[in-house]
Design a protein around this motif. Structure first.
Motif, PDB file in Angstrom:
ATOM      1  N   PHE A 146     -38.512  79.593  20.701  1.00  0.00           N
ATOM      2  CA  PHE A 146     -38.733  78.230  20.238  1.00  0.00           C
ATOM      3  C   PHE A 146     -39.105  78.140  18.764  1.00  0.00           C
ATOM      4  CE2 PHE A 146     -39.827  76.283  24.662  1.00  0.00           C
ATOM      5  CZ  PHE A 146     -38.535  76.563  25.062  1.00  0.00           C
ATOM      6  N   VAL A 149     -35.851  72.064  26.349  1.00  0.00           N
ATOM      7  CA  VAL A 149     -36.731  73.211  26.572  1.00  0.00           C
ATOM      8  C   VAL A 149     -36.693  73.669  28.034  1.00  0.00           C
ATOM      9  CG1 VAL A 149     -38.243  72.635  24.650  1.00  0.00           C
ATOM     10  CG2 VAL A 149     -38.768  71.752  26.932  1.00  0.00           C
ATOM     11  N   TYR A 158     -40.928  80.634  24.899  1.00  0.00           N
ATOM     12  CA  TYR A 158     -41.909  79.750  24.247  1.00  0.00           C
ATOM     13  C   TYR A 158     -42.443  80.354  22.951  1.00  0.00           C
ATOM     14  CZ  TYR A 158     -46.000  76.759  23.653  1.00  0.00           C
ATOM     15  OH  TYR A 158     -46.930  75.889  23.140  1.00  0.00           O
TER      16      TYR A 158
END
Length: 250
Positions: free
Chosen positions: A129, A157, A125
């Motif tokens: 990302f 995700v 995350y």
């Protein structure tokens, strides 16, 4: 009923009890979080939203997607939140069959499994990302508006979350392989070049087809394998250590 069948039946009953408790825990967490499902999705979508060009946003292409997608995410989050309790149920099921010294060795592995899984998700995350979505949005052809469907984004995700969470379990897997006698630390050291190639292949298979997420998964996997290899020597049985020292001496 024979005496041999009674332990089997009792084990099956115990397994059913543990599974029901695990499912109940997930459902309770889900009920507690369902009111915040949209907020949870907003949090998960933030890495992409922060990289989208000004004036653009995510879209929903199906009628029911705005309702179903946050609910689906909340259910998955409920499973992730309940992982420590799920691991405890697994531990409680196998612990009666272990010796006292085996319990002392297994308990740290059970606890570290949850920590490593969460660490893998956090790494995805906060590190992966922003880099991946920043790259994707910046390479869009001229005249193409980046507007990702919310359901497609969630599938993307969740794949990365699961891949990085499982990949960060490598130290535990390495220790268990050595502890059960499947392999030895010395044998793993000799296979280091193959492991390095293997983690990049796994990174290619578990992540979306872009070199950034593949590399960002493969390098931590390699480092975690080295950590597991270091700690595996503390879980090798004494007779295996003596045999390994004899082989090295000869």
């Amino acid at each position: 009923m024979s005496q041999a069948e009674q332990p089997l039946i009792s084990h099956l009953v115990e397994l059913r009890t543990r599974l029901l408790r695990s499912i109940t825990a997930i459902l309770l967490v889900f009920i507690a979080l369902i009111y915040f499902s949209n907020n949870i999705y907003d949090f998960v979508a933030q890495p992409l939203l922060s990289q989208l060009p000004a004036g653009t946003s995510m879209i929903a292409t199906d009628v029911a997607t705005p309702f179903i997608t946050p609910i689906k995410l909340t259910l998955v989050v409920s499973f992730f939140v309940a992982i420590p309790y799920l691991l405890y149920q697994a531990w409680a099921f196998i612990a009666p069959g272990l010796y006292q010294h085996e319990r002392r060795l297994i308990l740290p592995l059970v606890a570290s499994s949850a920590v490593l899984f969460y660490a893998g998700m956090a790494f995805a995350y906060y590190v992966v990302f922003p880099l991946v979505f920043g790259f994707f949005t910046s390479t869009a052809p001229a005249g193409v508006t980046v507007a990702t469907d919310i359901a497609s984004y969630l599938d993307f995700v969740l794949t990365l979350f699961f891949a990085f969470g499982v990949a960060f379990e490598i130290p535990v897997a390495t220790i268990l392989l050595c502890w059960t006698g499947v392999t030895t630390p010395r044998s793993l050291k000799e296979k280091r070049p193959y492991v390095i190639v293997g983690v990049f292949v796994v990174g290619m298979l578990l992540t979306p087809p872009d070199v950034f997420s593949q590399t960002l998964l493969a390098i931590p996997m390699w480092g975690l394998w080295e950590i597991g290899l270091f700690f595996a020597r503390f879980y090798v049985k004494k007779e295996d250590e003596e045999q390994q020292q004899t082989e090295e001496g000869s």
